[in-house]
Write a protein that holds these residues in place. Structure first.
Motif, PDB file in Angstrom:
ATOM      1  N   ALA A 126       0.984  -1.336   0.095  1.00 35.92           N
ATOM      2  CA  ALA A 126       0.018  -0.069   0.156  1.00 35.92           C
ATOM      3  C   ALA A 126       1.010   1.337  -0.062  1.00 35.92           C
ATOM      4  CB  ALA A 126      -0.864   0.106   1.194  1.00 35.92           C
ATOM      5  N   LEU A 127       2.116   1.135   0.598  1.00 40.20           N
ATOM      6  CA  LEU A 127       2.743   2.468   0.774  1.00 40.20           C
ATOM      7  C   LEU A 127       3.658   2.621  -0.612  1.00 40.20           C
ATOM      8  CD1 LEU A 127       4.496   1.913   4.308  1.00 40.20           C
ATOM      9  CD2 LEU A 127       2.768   3.708   3.689  1.00 40.20           C
ATOM     10  N   HIS A 128       3.786   1.506  -1.434  1.00 39.51           N
ATOM     11  CA  HIS A 128       4.335   1.598  -2.881  1.00 39.51           C
ATOM     12  C   HIS A 128       3.528   1.320  -3.996  1.00 39.51           C
ATOM     13  CE1 HIS A 128       7.347   1.025   0.373  1.00 39.51           C
ATOM     14  NE2 HIS A 128       8.027   1.976  -0.215  1.00 39.51           N
ATOM     15  N   PRO A 129       2.553   2.312  -4.355  1.00 40.80           N
ATOM     16  CA  PRO A 129       1.405   2.070  -5.224  1.00 40.80           C
ATOM     17  C   PRO A 129       1.916   1.971  -6.571  1.00 40.80           C
ATOM     18  CG  PRO A 129       1.056   4.335  -4.122  1.00 40.80           C
ATOM     19  CD  PRO A 129       2.160   3.533  -3.397  1.00 40.80           C
ATOM     20  N   ALA A 130       3.074   2.399  -6.876  1.00 44.65           N
ATOM     21  CA  ALA A 130       3.389   2.413  -8.302  1.00 44.65           C
ATOM     22  C   ALA A 130       3.802   1.065  -8.585  1.00 44.65           C
ATOM     23  CB  ALA A 130       4.373   3.572  -8.810  1.00 44.65           C
ATOM     24  N   TRP A 131       4.449   0.680  -7.545  1.00 42.23           N
ATOM     25  CA  TRP A 131       5.135  -0.938  -8.032  1.00 42.23           C
ATOM     26  C   TRP A 131       3.840  -1.897  -8.028  1.00 42.23           C
ATOM     27  CZ3 TRP A 131       4.882  -5.349  -5.469  1.00 42.23           C
ATOM     28  CH2 TRP A 131       5.780  -6.537  -5.957  1.00 42.23           C
ATOM     29  N   SER A 132       3.011  -1.384  -6.720  1.00 39.63           N
ATOM     30  CA  SER A 132       1.890  -2.732  -6.683  1.00 39.63           C
ATOM     31  C   SER A 132       1.063  -2.627  -7.952  1.00 39.63           C
ATOM     32  CB  SER A 132       1.218  -2.257  -5.264  1.00 39.63           C
ATOM     33  OG  SER A 132       2.182  -2.084  -4.067  1.00 39.63           O
ATOM     34  N   LEU A 133       0.864  -1.462  -8.272  1.00 40.84           N
ATOM     35  CA  LEU A 133      -0.296  -1.380  -9.477  1.00 40.84           C
ATOM     36  C   LEU A 133       0.358  -1.783 -10.717  1.00 40.84           C
ATOM     37  CD1 LEU A 133      -1.956   2.197  -8.939  1.00 40.84           C
ATOM     38  CD2 LEU A 133      -3.026  -0.195  -8.738  1.00 40.84           C
ATOM     39  N   ALA A 134       1.727  -1.680 -11.011  1.00 34.21           N
ATOM     40  CA  ALA A 134       2.623  -1.952 -12.112  1.00 34.21           C
ATOM     41  C   ALA A 134       2.750  -3.756 -12.078  1.00 34.21           C
ATOM     42  CB  ALA A 134       3.864  -1.537 -12.206  1.00 34.21           C
ATOM     43  N   THR A 135       2.832  -4.227 -10.966  1.00 36.14           N
ATOM     44  CA  THR A 135       2.927  -5.735 -10.936  1.00 36.14           C
ATOM     45  C   THR A 135       1.594  -6.352 -10.935  1.00 36.14           C
ATOM     46  OG1 THR A 135       5.059  -5.403  -9.558  1.00 36.14           O
ATOM     47  CG2 THR A 135       3.695  -7.372  -9.275  1.00 36.14           C
ATOM     48  N   LEU A 136       0.607  -5.678 -10.489  1.00 36.66           N
ATOM     49  CA  LEU A 136      -0.809  -6.096 -10.401  1.00 36.66           C
ATOM     50  C   LEU A 136      -1.177  -6.219 -12.071  1.00 36.66           C
ATOM     51  CD1 LEU A 136      -2.819  -6.930  -8.438  1.00 36.66           C
ATOM     52  CD2 LEU A 136      -3.893  -4.907  -8.606  1.00 36.66           C
ATOM     53  N   ARG A 137      -0.696  -5.079 -12.842  1.00 39.15           N
ATOM     54  CA  ARG A 137      -1.382  -5.083 -14.289  1.00 39.15           C
ATOM     55  C   ARG A 137      -0.432  -6.318 -15.081  1.00 39.15           C
ATOM     56  NH1 ARG A 137      -0.819   0.400 -14.456  1.00 39.15           N
ATOM     57  NH2 ARG A 137       1.272   0.401 -15.154  1.00 39.15           N
ATOM     58  N   HIS A 138       0.933  -6.479 -14.739  1.00 35.76           N
ATOM     59  CA  HIS A 138       1.615  -7.561 -15.432  1.00 35.76           C
ATOM     60  C   HIS A 138       1.442  -8.757 -15.027  1.00 35.76           C
ATOM     61  CE1 HIS A 138       3.343  -3.570 -16.788  1.00 35.76           C
ATOM     62  NE2 HIS A 138       3.828  -4.444 -17.804  1.00 35.76           N
ATOM     63  N   GLY A 139       1.175  -8.852 -13.705  1.00 38.61           N
ATOM     64  CA  GLY A 139       0.888 -10.255 -13.063  1.00 38.61           C
ATOM     65  C   GLY A 139       2.205 -10.562 -12.381  1.00 38.61           C
ATOM     66  N   ALA A 140       2.163 -11.636 -11.537  1.00 39.77           N
ATOM     67  CA  ALA A 140       3.513 -11.870 -10.897  1.00 39.77           C
ATOM     68  C   ALA A 140       4.494 -12.400 -11.522  1.00 39.77           C
ATOM     69  CB  ALA A 140       3.329 -12.917  -9.631  1.00 39.77           C
ATOM     70  N   PRO A 141       5.884 -12.028 -11.315  1.00 38.84           N
ATOM     71  CA  PRO A 141       6.981 -12.600 -12.112  1.00 38.84           C
ATOM     72  C   PRO A 141       6.949 -14.234 -12.053  1.00 38.84           C
ATOM     73  CG  PRO A 141       7.935 -11.471 -10.176  1.00 38.84           C
ATOM     74  CD  PRO A 141       6.333 -11.209 -10.164  1.00 38.84           C
ATOM     75  N   ARG A 142       7.234 -14.505 -13.346  1.00 39.19           N
ATOM     76  CA  ARG A 142       7.417 -16.049 -13.501  1.00 39.19           C
ATOM     77  C   ARG A 142       8.783 -16.664 -13.824  1.00 39.19           C
ATOM     78  NH1 ARG A 142       4.833 -15.051 -18.019  1.00 39.19           N
ATOM     79  NH2 ARG A 142       5.476 -17.195 -18.890  1.00 39.19           N
ATOM     80  N   PHE A 143       9.114 -17.769 -13.264  1.00 36.40           N
ATOM     81  CA  PHE A 143      10.480 -18.161 -13.654  1.00 36.40           C
ATOM     82  C   PHE A 143      10.427 -18.743 -15.230  1.00 36.40           C
ATOM     83  CE2 PHE A 143      10.803 -18.867  -9.216  1.00 36.40           C
ATOM     84  CZ  PHE A 143      11.781 -17.866  -8.996  1.00 36.40           C
ATOM     85  N   ALA A 144      10.350 -17.899 -16.195  1.00 35.11           N
ATOM     86  CA  ALA A 144      10.198 -18.167 -17.685  1.00 35.11           C
ATOM     87  C   ALA A 144      10.973 -19.240 -18.147  1.00 35.11           C
ATOM     88  CB  ALA A 144      10.259 -16.835 -18.452  1.00 35.11           C
ATOM     89  N   ASN A 145      12.287 -19.554 -17.646  1.00 29.51           N
ATOM     90  CA  ASN A 145      13.114 -20.520 -18.331  1.00 29.51           C
ATOM     91  C   ASN A 145      13.025 -21.905 -17.758  1.00 29.51           C
ATOM     92  OD1 ASN A 145      14.592 -18.938 -19.919  1.00 29.51           O
ATOM     93  ND2 ASN A 145      15.834 -17.824 -18.095  1.00 29.51           N
ATOM     94  N   LEU A 146      12.133 -21.800 -16.540  1.00 28.29           N
ATOM     95  CA  LEU A 146      12.115 -23.257 -15.904  1.00 28.29           C
ATOM     96  C   LEU A 146      10.586 -23.586 -16.138  1.00 28.29           C
ATOM     97  CD1 LEU A 146      14.165 -22.352 -12.885  1.00 28.29           C
ATOM     98  CD2 LEU A 146      14.806 -23.417 -14.759  1.00 28.29           C
TER      99      LEU A 146
END
Ligand SMILES: Cc1cc2nc3c(=O)[nH]c(=O)nc-3n(C[C@H](O)[C@H](O)[C@H](O)COP(=O)(O)O)c2cc1C
Length: 377
Positions: free
Chosen positions: A187-207
């Motif tokens: 909640a204290l870092h809304p820009a990161w939280s909203l950007a991450t919500l928009r893009h979805g949680a990061p995934r281990f794309a190579n694995l």
């Protein structure tokens, strides 16, 4: 206010990132004495500038591993880059291409090696963790070859996961474990939280490919945990050498004896590295062991260094003490966390500072940088 230094970008990243993300990026193992030691080693080295030399025009162009780069600095592999900011890996790779410097994609990256190879066909290298499953290791090597990577970087300093106290205290885990403190941090870092919500949680794309069908984030995280293992030894390295037909680099060498073994084993280059102080708190500063490693492998063997570089002056100091090339880990990610042009800004700062340093020393190119231009205090 534009960032004037890597420290400015770090300050900006600290403000913009949730605490647990900043700590993941910024932290080191144990008491973080090794992390501090890497940087302190650079501060102990002073320059011996020469005056009254015409220093125009100047170039940072550097030959390393079969081609010439615009500057002797590249992006070190950083796992989970898109956790730092959505799209950070693509942004950093794109900035590396624009600056004509190498970008090393990590095994636990959150963008696939095929995607990065397409984005940066002439600049991207692939970093391999030798995990528990040989079948996965073999497949990653084959995928890197098929995707066209020229250089494979095998990391040798993770025989066991590093114990990073900030992460342990923050309960850093994937997938994120909901808690009141996490909710507050977000909640204290809304820009990161909203950007991450928009893009979805990061995934281990190579694995992902190796996870059972329909596996959730938890089993992918378990798969990731298996990507560090203590089974890598010189005989296993020999099988990797046989499988990988192009340039092979070892990352995480700190001893002259290991450097000589690597050279004799047909390894094309070494990255002197202590993983940015993230594995062994009592590891020596990379800059401190560089001269003895250079002396052991001889003047012509390709040597790179990372760990603690925070300015262009640091890059030139590493060259003066025996490195042919340098890499930076955290600095470009501080940049990527600071805004869309942040990774490019970080590279531009390092390059401008390194060029200015050459001028101050009375030099027009990196080939002439040597031990006569520094004094170790
Ligand atoms: C957040 C983070 C993740 C990292 N992940 C990897 C990795 O996946 N593979 C690897 O070989 N090194 C990894 N490293 C180490 C870097 O490649 C590099 O050795 C180190 O960051 C250099 O130190 P510096 O951050 O002071 O420049 C990581 C470093 C950081 C900060």
């Amino acid at each position: 206010m534009p960032a004037a230094s890597i420290e400015d970008l770090r300050d900006s990243a600290r403000r913009r990132l949730p605490r647990f993300v900043f700590d993941f990026l910024d932290g080191g193992a144990g008491r973080e004495a090794g992390l501090a030691r890497n940087q302190a080693a650079f501060d102990r080295v002073l320059f011996r500038p020469r005056a009254l030399v015409d220093v125009e025009p100047r170039s940072l162009a550097t030959a390393f591993l079969g081609r010439t780069w615009a500057a002797p600095v590249g992006a070190a592999p950083v796992g989970l880059g898109n956790l730092v900011w959505p799209g950070a890996e693509r942004a950093t790779a794109t900035a590396a291409v624009a600056a004509d410097i190498p970008y090393v994609l990590s095994t636990p990256a959150t963008t696939s090696l095929e995607e990065i190879a397409a984005l940066a066909p002439h600049h991207a290298w692939f970093q391999l963790y030798v995990g528990r499953s040989q079948a996965i290791v073999d497949d990653l090597i084959d995928r890197a070859e098929a995707a066209g990577f020229d250089v494979l970087v095998v990391t040798v300093d993770v025989p066991a996961p590093g114990r990073r106290r900030r992460d342990l205290r923050n309960g850093f885990a994937l997938p994120f474990r909901p808690s009141l403190s996490l909710a507050l941090d977000l909640a204290l870092h809304p820009a990161w939280s909203l950007a991450t919500l928009r893009h979805g949680a990061p995934r281990f794309a190579n694995l992902e490919k190796y996870a059972p069908p329909g596996a959730g984030a938890r089993s992918l995280a378990a798969l990731m945990a298996e990507q560090s293992s203590g089974r890598l030894d010189w005989s296993l390295l020999e099988t990797i050498r046989r499988r990988w037909p192009r340039r092979l680099v070892l990352k995480g060498i700190l001893s002259a004896d290991d450097a000589v073994l690597a050279k004799n084993a047909g390894i094309d280059a070494i990255m002197v590295s202590n993983h940015g102080g993230r594995q062994l708190d009592g590891a020596p500063a990379t800059l401190d062991v560089l001269p003895e490693i250079r002396a052991a492998v001889g003047p012509d063997y390709p040597l790179a260094l990372d760990g603690g570089i925070r300015s262009g002056e640091d890059i030139v100091k590493a060259l003066a003490l025996g490195a042919d090339f340098t890499f930076v880990g955290r600095p470009l990610l501080y940049g990527a966390a600071s805004g869309p042009t942040g990774a490019a800004d970080a590279i531009a700062i390092l390059i401008a500072e390194a060029s200015g340093t050459l001028a101050q020393l009375g030099l027009t190119g990196v080939a002439a940088v040597d031990g006569r231009y520094v004094a170790c205090g």
